[in-house]
Scaffold this motif. Structure first.
Motif, mmCIF file in Angstrom:
data_model
loop_
_atom_site.group_PDB
_atom_site.id
_atom_site.type_symbol
_atom_site.label_atom_id
_atom_site.label_comp_id
_atom_site.label_asym_id
_atom_site.label_seq_id
_atom_site.Cartn_x
_atom_site.Cartn_y
_atom_site.Cartn_z
ATOM 1 N N ASP B 33 0.817 -1.213 0.000
ATOM 2 C CA ASP B 33 0.000 0.000 0.000
ATOM 3 C C ASP B 33 0.853 1.266 0.000
ATOM 4 O O ASP B 33 1.583 1.527 0.951
ATOM 5 N N VAL B 35 1.358 5.139 0.469
ATOM 6 C CA VAL B 35 0.677 6.197 1.224
ATOM 7 C C VAL B 35 1.192 7.583 0.892
ATOM 8 O O VAL B 35 0.567 8.590 1.246
ATOM 9 N N PHE B 36 2.343 7.677 0.219
ATOM 10 C CA PHE B 36 2.888 9.002 -0.099
ATOM 11 C C PHE B 36 3.923 8.852 -1.202
ATOM 12 O O PHE B 36 4.677 7.889 -1.234
ATOM 13 N N GLU B 38 6.905 11.325 -2.989
ATOM 14 C CA GLU B 38 7.617 12.604 -3.025
ATOM 15 C C GLU B 38 8.230 12.761 -4.416
ATOM 16 O O GLU B 38 9.084 11.969 -4.808
ATOM 17 N N VAL B 54 10.761 9.558 -4.134
ATOM 18 C CA VAL B 54 10.681 8.612 -3.018
ATOM 19 C C VAL B 54 9.250 8.133 -2.921
ATOM 20 O O VAL B 54 8.314 8.938 -2.991
ATOM 21 N N GLU B 56 6.608 6.028 -0.525
ATOM 22 C CA GLU B 56 6.444 5.527 0.843
ATOM 23 C C GLU B 56 5.282 4.541 0.878
ATOM 24 O O GLU B 56 4.156 4.890 0.543
ATOM 25 N N SER B 57 5.569 3.326 1.316
ATOM 26 C CA SER B 57 4.489 2.382 1.582
ATOM 27 C C SER B 57 4.202 2.441 3.079
ATOM 28 O O SER B 57 4.838 3.189 3.807
ATOM 29 N N VAL B 58 3.230 1.659 3.532
ATOM 30 C CA VAL B 58 2.936 1.654 4.961
ATOM 31 C C VAL B 58 4.193 1.290 5.746
ATOM 32 O O VAL B 58 4.469 1.865 6.794
ATOM 33 N N LYS B 59 5.004 0.371 5.189
ATOM 34 C CA LYS B 59 6.094 -0.130 6.017
ATOM 35 C C LYS B 59 7.438 0.534 5.786
ATOM 36 O O LYS B 59 8.288 0.489 6.666
ATOM 37 N N ALA B 60 7.680 1.140 4.625
ATOM 38 C CA ALA B 60 9.027 1.642 4.369
ATOM 39 C C ALA B 60 9.048 2.683 3.262
ATOM 40 O O ALA B 60 8.111 2.811 2.480
ATOM 41 N N ALA B 61 10.160 3.432 3.224
ATOM 42 C CA ALA B 61 10.409 4.388 2.143
ATOM 43 C C ALA B 61 11.351 3.750 1.135
ATOM 44 O O ALA B 61 12.297 3.064 1.511
ATOM 45 N N SER B 62 11.103 3.965 -0.151
ATOM 46 C CA SER B 62 11.962 3.404 -1.188
ATOM 47 C C SER B 62 12.310 4.494 -2.200
ATOM 48 O O SER B 62 11.481 5.334 -2.525
ATOM 49 N N PRO B 83 -2.254 8.920 -3.488
ATOM 50 C CA PRO B 83 -1.028 8.139 -3.742
ATOM 51 C C PRO B 83 -1.329 6.694 -4.133
ATOM 52 O O PRO B 83 -0.515 6.054 -4.795
#
Lengths: 376, 123
Positions: B33, B35-36, B38, B54, B56-62, B83
């Motif tokens: 999922d 969520v944001f 950038e 960048v 952002e999923s619920v668990k991590a930024a990639s 998003p």
């Protein structure tokens, strides 16, 4: 594109439900030395299902330890800041494993069993915990690592309905209030059920024989209220519940008083001491601490993650220890240690994320109210 | 219009002297999922393989990398409000940004759809 996963550990074992998770379509990751399911259909869907119905979590990576022997309570009180004189049969309590400086080695649950104490400790720390306990407890105390036992957590407002159809015991589940446990059978297997969990919801932790885990998981997931849930949603649920996670929010560098865990130091022990780190802990209870663990509501949609600096002007006043996006609130939330003068509810702070400053406000926790069942 | 893929799971649609960039369906499936997002601002100079966005999923930024050199001309403003478009339409409405093509020869090193599919199958 690269993924910075926070679920990476070397050396990997398999747990009793490994094949069961894979058959259910779980995405498996390495965590705490085991293959664990991080998600099935998606973290947000699983999170919301747990909040509205019931989710089955496999937490078999956690350590289940049984302590027994002569003068057991006195021996254990030299290691844990718990008051065992008030822990009656059938009760469970939160406690802490502390080093000599009062730093947190682990947080754990202690239950009074007949003639023994049952401990549930974190998976990533269980081998260190066992070593620590063996070193500090007298030789006459026996420590059994119940590594043949699996551990399932059934969490959510409908968990009681689903479990009541299968669990049979002397104590009706309706009488099992938060932080109590009892012995039950499910499909003929002996299990121990505690009304506890780490999601903020009403729910249960079920210790059961590993060889019965798949059968019992199938029974529970056969109920219309229940779906299997992965570790990803477990983390977002516990964050919304404002609960600390060892290795992130708690470590040997943090004291439990900074973390707001004063309830983990039982009243009698605050005056008597006699546990590792007591001098510092009891001083901090009286005098306060230079920093505090607080909840932060973050403006906008960009999450602030573990390690992000908390600022007032150009001064660093803290660091985020857990952060992410709250599915329930539809907004980013975080937990951070901040200097006590900036820890008051309503204080405006900033969080530095990739050279951007995010506005944040100190808010009371939990972010989402707890719904523990404390009786009617 | 030609579509190329990188081994970091970005796609790039080339249309004349501009290109549209996003992440692949495989990538969004791995992230879960979203969520944001950038995005780089218009005018940002990108270099092939460098940081571009960048996610952002619920668990991590990639990190999302630039598939080629160029300059950002437009970010997808629809991602600010939604998003999750990256999950529902990763290779369509969930595009990330448009850019100029600084060096068309860099496209030669990228995969076509068939090559990318077999690349994902090998993972």
């Amino acid at each position: 594109m690269s993924e910075e996963t926070e679920f990476e550990e070397p050396e990997t074992g398999t747990l009793p439900l490994d094949a069961w998770h894979r058959a259910k379509g779980a995405r498996m990751v390495e965590f705490a030395g085991y293959w664990m399911p991080i998600q099935y259909e998606g973290i947000v869907a699983e999170h919301e299902w747990t909040r509205s119905s019931a989710g089955l979590f496999d937490v078999s990576h956690m350590g289940q330890l049984l302590l027994s022997g002569p003068d057991l309570d006195a021996a254990v009180e030299t290691v844990l800041p718990i008051d065992l004189s008030t822990l009656k049969l059938g009760m469970q309590r939160y406690s802490l494993l502390l080093d000599d400086e009062g730093g947190v080695l682990d947080d754990l649950m202690v239950s009074r069993w007949p003639d023994s104490l049952y401990l549930v400790v974190n998976g990533a720390t269980k081998w260190d915990d066992i070593g620590h306990l063996r070193e500090y407890l007298p030789d006459e105390i026996t420590l059994n690592h119940l590594d043949e036992q699996a551990l399932l957590a059934l969490q959510g407002p409908k968990a009681v309905d689903a479990l009541a159809r299968h669990a049979q015991g002397d104590l009706p589940l309706a009488d099992l209030t938060f932080m109590k446990f009892g012995r039950y059978t499910i499909a003929g297997h002996d299990v121990t059920i505690a009304r506890a969990g780490y999601t903020g919801e009403d729910g249960f932790e079920i210790s059961l024989p590993g060889e019965a885990a798949a059968e019992i998981a199938d029974l529970l997931c056969g109920e219309p209220e229940v779906k299997p849930i992965g570790l990803g949603a477990r983390d977002s649920l516990r964050l919304e519940a404002g609960l600390p996670l060892y290795g992130h929010d708690l470590s040997p560098e943090t004291s439990p008083i900074e973390a707001g865990l004063v309830f983990g130091i039982n009243k009698r022990r605050r005056t008597e001491g006699g546990y590792p780190g007591a001098e510092r802990i009891n001083r901090e209870i009286v005098e306060g601490t230079a920093r505090k663990w607080v909840g932060l509501k973050v403006e906008g949609r960009m999450p602030a993650r573990e390690g992000a600096e908390v600022l007032v002007g150009d001064a660093k006043v803290g660091v985020v220890t857990s952060g992410g996006f709250s599915p329930t609130l539809g907004a980013p939330i975080a937990m951070a240690y901040v200097a006590s003068e900036h820890a008051g509810s309503g204080t405006a702070l900033e969080i530095l994320v990739r050279s951007k400053r995010l506005a944040a406000t100190v808010v009371p926790t939990p972010f989402v109210p707890h719904r523990y069942y404390r009786g009617k | 219009m030609a579509r190329y893929f990188t081994d970091e799971h970005e796609w790039i649609d080339v249309d004349g002297d501009t290109a549209t960039v996003g992440i692949t369906d495989y990538a969004q499936g791995q992230l879960g999922d979203i969520v944001f997002v950038e995005l780089p601002g218009a005018g940002t100079a990108l270099s092939k393989g460098g940081d571009a966005a960048v996610v952002e999923s619920v668990k991590a930024a990639s990190d999302v990398y630039a598939p080629i050199d160029g300059e950002v001309t437009e970010g997808n403003s629809a991602l600010e409000d939604d998003p999750a478009l990256v999950n529902t339409a990763p290779e369509g409405d969930g595009w990330f940004f448009k850019m100029t093509i600084g060096d068309a020869s860099q496209l030669d090193g990228l995969m076509d759809e068939a090559a990318y599919k077999s690349f994902c199958d090998s993972l």
